[in-house]
Design an enzyme around this catalytic site. Structure first.
Site, mmCIF file in Angstrom:
data_model
loop_
_atom_site.group_PDB
_atom_site.id
_atom_site.type_symbol
_atom_site.label_atom_id
_atom_site.label_comp_id
_atom_site.label_asym_id
_atom_site.label_seq_id
_atom_site.Cartn_x
_atom_site.Cartn_y
_atom_site.Cartn_z
ATOM 1 N N ALA A 1 -10.714 -9.122 24.292
ATOM 2 C CA ALA A 1 -9.905 -9.603 25.410
ATOM 3 C C ALA A 1 -10.825 -10.472 26.257
ATOM 4 C CB ALA A 1 -9.366 -8.420 26.207
ATOM 5 N N GLU A 2 -11.329 -11.527 25.639
ATOM 6 C CA GLU A 2 -12.399 -12.293 26.266
ATOM 7 C C GLU A 2 -12.005 -12.910 27.596
ATOM 8 O OE1 GLU A 2 -11.668 -12.428 23.052
ATOM 9 O OE2 GLU A 2 -13.496 -12.246 21.873
ATOM 10 N N ASP B 1 -17.070 -21.106 19.695
ATOM 11 C CA ASP B 1 -15.706 -21.513 19.320
ATOM 12 C C ASP B 1 -14.652 -20.700 20.073
ATOM 13 O OD1 ASP B 1 -16.353 -22.882 16.320
ATOM 14 O OD2 ASP B 1 -17.709 -21.320 16.977
ATOM 15 N N PHE B 2 -15.013 -19.477 20.484
ATOM 16 C CA PHE B 2 -14.020 -18.616 21.135
ATOM 17 C C PHE B 2 -13.847 -18.936 22.619
ATOM 18 C CE2 PHE B 2 -15.467 -14.959 18.073
ATOM 19 C CZ PHE B 2 -15.093 -15.713 16.979
ATOM 20 N N ILE B 3 -14.567 -19.894 23.155
ATOM 21 C CA ILE B 3 -14.295 -20.276 24.546
ATOM 22 C C ILE B 3 -12.858 -20.745 24.710
ATOM 23 C CG2 ILE B 3 -16.670 -20.874 25.178
ATOM 24 C CD1 ILE B 3 -15.890 -23.839 24.984
ATOM 25 N N HIS C 1 -15.618 -21.292 13.382
ATOM 26 C CA HIS C 1 -16.846 -20.547 13.683
ATOM 27 C C HIS C 1 -18.070 -21.439 13.535
ATOM 28 C CE1 HIS C 1 -14.257 -17.027 13.131
ATOM 29 N NE2 HIS C 1 -15.219 -16.248 13.565
HETATM 30 C C1 LIG Z 1 -11.049 -14.181 19.903
HETATM 31 C C2 LIG Z 1 -11.999 -13.509 18.990
HETATM 32 N N1 LIG Z 1 -12.856 -12.596 19.476
HETATM 33 C C3 LIG Z 1 -13.732 -11.983 18.672
HETATM 34 C C4 LIG Z 1 -13.775 -12.271 17.341
HETATM 35 C C5 LIG Z 1 -14.774 -11.584 16.431
HETATM 36 N N2 LIG Z 1 -14.095 -10.631 15.555
HETATM 37 C C6 LIG Z 1 -13.711 -10.937 14.325
HETATM 38 S S1 LIG Z 1 -12.883 -9.722 13.528
HETATM 39 C C7 LIG Z 1 -13.037 -8.722 14.898
HETATM 40 C C8 LIG Z 1 -12.466 -7.341 14.866
HETATM 41 C C9 LIG Z 1 -11.011 -7.359 14.591
HETATM 42 O O1 LIG Z 1 -10.551 -6.054 14.486
HETATM 43 P P1 LIG Z 1 -9.073 -5.794 13.978
HETATM 44 O O2 LIG Z 1 -8.132 -6.654 14.732
HETATM 45 O O3 LIG Z 1 -8.829 -4.337 14.039
HETATM 46 O O4 LIG Z 1 -9.064 -6.308 12.468
HETATM 47 P P2 LIG Z 1 -9.852 -5.737 11.203
HETATM 48 O O5 LIG Z 1 -11.152 -6.456 11.118
HETATM 49 O O6 LIG Z 1 -10.014 -4.284 11.391
HETATM 50 O O7 LIG Z 1 -8.990 -6.067 10.029
HETATM 51 C C10 LIG Z 1 -13.731 -9.357 15.918
HETATM 52 C C11 LIG Z 1 -14.054 -8.774 17.214
HETATM 53 C C12 LIG Z 1 -12.884 -13.248 16.871
HETATM 54 N N3 LIG Z 1 -12.882 -13.640 15.589
HETATM 55 N N4 LIG Z 1 -11.996 -13.844 17.696
#
Ligand SMILES: Cc1ncc(C[n+]2csc(CCOP(=O)(O)OP(=O)(O)O)c2C)c(N)n1
Ligand SMILES: Cc1ncc(C[n+]2csc(CCOP(=O)(O)OP(=O)(O)O)c2C)c(N)n1
Ligand SMILES: [Mg+2]
Ligand SMILES: [Mg+2]
Lengths: 349, 331, 349, 331
Positions: free
Chosen positions: B67-68, B93-95, B137
């Site tokens: 929840a950036e 990239d997530f900005i 990314h």
């Molecule tokens: C906006 C954003 N924040 C952080 C990330 C980094 N990130 C990639 S996968 C992930 C976890 C996702 O968890 P979930 O939604 O449960 O999916 P799962 O990997 O368990 O399938 C994170 C934090 C991202 N890709 N995009």
């Protein structure tokens, strides 16, 4: 935020089709007991000051002394007053584009605020911010905001800092019911629950977001159900009854101070004016406004003061508020504009 | 700052320098508070914050849900209320999901309040393409941030600067975007014993007389590689800007006044990218020092492709830099 | 998304402290009736293909043929298979960084997918996208996504278009339980409710978001309560039981096709592998993984096939899947890389 | 496109041209669908979409809650699934809350899918400082968008282009950011009878021999005012770029080759702003055509202040433009 009437056609004359009505206003007098007299007069005085301030803003806007967008809170004075009455020094708040009342109720000086709206060097923000960015850090006012929802996570962060500081301070995020659809609301509320920080989400439901009535437009749950679903205390109160607001807020604030985490309160109220100054509100029925006039928060406080025999004191408070704001306007109008050479000050610290 | 105990034989890796800077800053000031996705118990996606959760506890190293925008907004509020948050955005990239707290809040609040608030906040993030991270990314977005008044933008290229610029960012009373480079994390760079330089001061990494190359981040190393491999022994001056905001135009101008030729190299897309600022500064103020055109060499105007060959074609690299230097020299 | 192990230290050896455990796995056989045999074999075949694909991905990653980040879905095959079995041509889906299974189950060609992961010109995206951006528009696969939550509103928009087209198509957004805290989730769900479009939110709860267990970390409501609070049908099913998933999805999809608006389903499952290939998962207990191994969706389907005397047919499907994927790998490895000169193709249309 | 019925005596206001373009595009193609906050029954914050809700109905003119990231994400999905969405962002400043669907989704999807999808989408927004909108309602952020490969960026400066570029944006099969200028909404501009120009074609608004001024948006008019008020009769060529992406470097280069001098004027902040690209293009490819330095004149590196005097000091205006032209001529 509204039409730049000097250069583009204003929306005021838009022939908007009729929309679903909004809920009926609550009209009973403020529920006060005899021992409450002084407190009620205190609250009434604050509301009268907000009302006088906002009315002056309307006049000065029409006269061209206020330069930018401006949104007033006439009809919503009890929400700001009651909520801030539950706060003390050291507590924080964030507010919105419609934040004059919250700032006044938290202690900001009317002259400095008016000077800010006039863009003067003596303004709360030295004329740099304007209405949408009023702030006063030493009073815990972390800013009005021009971005819907943005103040919500900011308040959560202030609450985090308050918890770290350990002095029992809380933060209040004021926002409109239009903000609940935004990601900022969801992410901010979610964090507050994750972190269990002392923040109160005070949602002023004035039934409109710009030109769109909020009831019935987007489906989904009520405000209270929405907030409760995150797992926090969530209540709805008559936002035009200043004591109802204060009592509810006091309870929530006490719980937050005691470490019980975040809470949400809907303050049911009504925006008597347009979205912005100059908005002719073609999108709502005149009789709806008239019906809500009967629920005017000042009138309802007066209705409680009357049986206590204190109407003359209320009149005196009205007069004092009028005088204060008139003086504020005069003083602010006489204040200098910032020196253009100072334009690059305070970009970095 | 490089005291005897840290001036060990092998310089620390870039990632260790970052970790040490965070540790030292947290030791020095109890208000420094970290927050971000998986930075706590998990130690960070790349391990930059490893050990800090164990050392400073969950109250100062805050794991957050994904929840950036909320997290960064909270960091802004926390900064105004007395903390010194260091908020991580896992990839630059997530900005895109959390730009409002950076651009409309942190960057502007001090100004909008007429100096009424301070917003001591660090937005820690990293970039670094060239490893098939894919289009979401792999971007270098420092140019977007550098265009926003009120934000400092630091891009450390080696371990020394990783440490110094992190400390400087945390010490600053205004918002700083600290953009690490993940392809440098594992590297040990010479120069750890260097005296620290403040933000706003460029560093001449290599002296030369024939052409000035202005760059930052990982491209500093690509440029040095390019120069090392170049035939003919042209004398190339290489400047590492270190920070885009504040920008050290003086060092660049003085160098170009000597060399008469200039190339700006960056990993970001060239089109409307950060290199334009540097070229423009030269064209505006040092035009008559030039003996040839000042050129940019950045990534092609394309999303970053996944396939390695395409990605290599899109990104600047040492071969391309060598060719660009040669072209500037030959003109 | 994971450590760039070639150049930075991987997180794999981080000594993370112990974390709260996750819920126990459901272990019963898939609930199948005799008449379901052919259907069950069909689903088993799809799951076997996904399993074989993901295992091959792991091997090829370790061998260096897969260039970027890659996230596999071993253990989650029933969710993808059951959910997509409820869809038909013309329906849309969006997925995440962990999307191989959804693409295969919706009909994407394993060879083209593998070629994409290898960065080849014959890949589904001509090698431009990679694992995190797999897409195939003619199958309604509107893309995997590297931004957590981003696919959710995209699916809502596809559902809006589907409703406009009037052919009864639906859209499914697959996402992980980690995404529910994001603004994209809230705004996307809110819009779907406002517009009442035919979209199913399929949340695969594999109990981890990267290195963080999702249960107990952030407080707040359960996934189903969270979704229900928006005013839509929200259910939770055993996501490792392929029929349970298919049956639940079929009902929700039918309602959406009939114009009843959006719905939410939690698919309870488990990520048997690391977050990304190369993740040594120091943050979870081995016995937790072992316990979930007993709930393996393929094993549970086999447990239902056994009394039906169809284990040999399941073995044949395993063999066919292995052969298909082996051939896919070989063909993809033999395919050409894109011509670097084509790097600027398809930026504008 | 200017047919007899639209070539009336008084040209339509800029806002009417926009409204007409939306109307005509919606008439021409049933897939064109509008979405945004208050654009429907309310007719838009400034009235641009007035009447469209009544004419085309709630199914094609979608009011939305205040959830811009969701709305734009939905627009991306709708575009891939057959609609041609025109999504409004009420102020360009608000892209900070919804940048991901623009930058990481719409801009990249066609590329990332190897041409597998089309994303015909228009992000309609507006900017325009100088009326004390405050720091969060006054930015010119076209430079951020222009840096992202995969986005076209159009900035119409008059009614003719308001119409033509809106139609072109909607007709395009790729994402376009259409940035209107709210301070032009009420204006009637000459030239309505002009033949339409496509995106990527700059327009020489005024011929001249001594210096080339390159600009766009409202600054076109400020520049013309500046030139009209200048003493001494220098011969100034004024070029309206019309679209930043695609960028018509050819027209600029040809003009500079004749005049030998160049000034780039924009309302955006100068620091790392869009002007750098244009200066760099000249410095890279037309350096030896120059008789003097090529300069930029944009806003100061500050959040936009509220108070009128400060705001005027921060923003470029016709006096400043005249002074900048003079400075470039005198060098
Ligand atoms: C906006 C954003 N924040 C952080 C990330 C980094 N990130 C990639 S996968 C992930 C976890 C996702 O968890 P979930 O939604 O449960 O999916 P799962 O990997 O368990 O399938 C994170 C934090 C991202 N890709 N995009
Ligand atoms: C992110 C964002 N989107 C849109 C706007 C334009 N806008 C300003 S106020 C407003 C309505 C807000 O309604 P509500 O939250 O109910 O507050 P109220 O005006 O009723 O006090 C809108 C849409 C904005 N300022 N920020
Ligand atoms: Mg409201
Ligand atoms: Mg998960």
């Amino acid at each position: 935020m509204g039409a730049d009437s000097s250069e583009g056609p204003a929306v005021a004359d838009a022939g908007a089709p009729s929309r679903p009505g909004v809920v009926d206003p609550p009209g009973a007098p403020v529920h006060a007991r005899p021992g409450d007299l002084e407190r009620l007069l205190g609250r009434y005085g604050t509301m009268a000051r907000i009302r006088a301030f906002e009315e002056a803003v309307g006049r000065r806007f029409r006269d061209g002394d206020i330069h930018g967008f401006v949104h007033t809170s006439i009809g919503q004075e009890a929400a700001a007053t009651g909520a801030c009455a539950a706060l003390r020094d050291g507590d924080y708040l964030t507010t919105t584009h419609r934040g004059h009342g919250h700032c006044l109720a938290k202690g900001a000086d009317a002259t400095a605020m008016m000077a800010e709206l006039f863009g003067r060097e003596t303004g709360t923000c030295r004329g740099r911010g304007g209405s949408m960015h009023l702030a006063q850090a030493d009073l815990g006012i972390l800013g009005a905001n021009g971005i819907v929802g943005a103040g919500i996570p900011i308040a959560v962060g202030a609450a985090l800092a308050a918890r770290s500081a350990g002095a029992g301070a809380v933060a209040v995020a004021f926002f409109g019911e239009g903000a609940v659809h935004s990601g900022a609301f969801h992410e901010g509320i979610g964090l507050s629950v994750a972190w269990q920080v002392p923040v109160i989400f005070a949602c002023e439901n004035n039934h409109y977001a710009e030109f769109t009535p909020s009831e019935g437009s987007w489906n989904g749950p009520s405000l209270v159900d929405r907030a409760a679903s995150y797992g926090m205390t969530a209540i709805s109160v008559d936002g035009n009854d200043v004591f109802a607001v204060e009592d509810a807020m006091s309870e929530l604030v006490a719980a937050a101070r005691a470490g019980e985490g975040p809470a949400f309160v809907e303050l049911r109220t009504y925006r008597m004016g347009g979205h912005y100054e100059g908005d002719a509100t073609p999108y709502r029925a005149d009789d709806e406004v008239e019906r809500w006039r009967s629920a005017d928060p000042l009138a309802r406080a007066r209705a409680a003061l009357e049986p206590l025999g204190a109407l003359d004191r209320a009149d005196a408070l009205d007069a004092a508020a009028a005088a204060e704001i008139e003086a504020a306007v005069d003083e602010a109008l006489a204040a200098p504009y910032p020196d253009p050479a100072s334009v690059l000050e305070n970009i970095r610290a | 700052m490089p005291d005897p105990s840290t001036a060990e034989a092998a310089p620390p890796r870039y990632i260790e320098a970052l970790n040490r800077a965070l540790t030292d800053a947290m030791e020095a000031d109890g208000a420094v508070t970290l927050m971000g996705v998986d930075i706590g118990a998990g130690g960070g996606a790349y391990g930059v914050t490893r050990g800090l959760y164990e050392r400073f506890g969950a109250g100062r190293v805050l794991d957050t849900p994904i929840a950036e925008a909320g997290v960064l907004g909270a960091a802004v509020g926390a900064a105004m209320a007395g903390l010194r948050p260091v908020a991580e955005i896992m990839y630059v990239d997530f900005i895109t999901v959390c730009l409002d707290p950076i651009v409309n809040q942190a960057a502007k609040l001090r100004y909008m309040t007429g100096g009424g608030v301070r917003v001591p906040i660090v937005f820690r993030t990293q970039s670094g393409a060239g490893r098939s991270g894919g289009a979401q990314h792999s971007q270098s977005l420092e140019g977007l941030l550098a265009h926003i008044p009120g934000l400092d933008v630091y891009c450390p290229a080696d371990g020394r600067d990783a440490y110094d610029l992190t400390r400087a960012a945390i010490d600053a009373d205004h918002p700083v975007c600290l953009i690490e480079n993940r392809r440098l994390y594992g590297k040990r760079h010479p120069g750890w014993e260097r005296d620290p330089l403040p933000p706003g001061k460029a560093r001449v990494v290599r002296d030369g007389d024939d052409v000035t190359v202005v760059t930052w981040g990982r491209m500093v190393h690509e440029t040095l590689d390019a120069v090392a491999a170049m035939e003919g022994g042209a004398s190339v001056e290489v400047i590492d800007l270190r920070t885009l905001v504040p920008l050290d135009v003086e060092t660049v101008r003085a160098s170009v006044a000597r060399t008469g030729r200039c190339l700006v190299v960056h990993e970001a897309v060239e089109q409307f990218g950060p290199g334009g600022e540097i070229v423009a500064q030269i064209a505006e103020h040092a035009l008559f020092d030039l003996d040839g055109p000042v050129r940019r060499y950045g990534a092609l105007a394309s999303p970053v492709p996944y396939s390695p060959g395409l990605e290599a074609a899109m990104l600047p690299g040492s071969d391309g830099i060598a060719a660009a230097i040669t072209a500037v020299l030959e003109h």
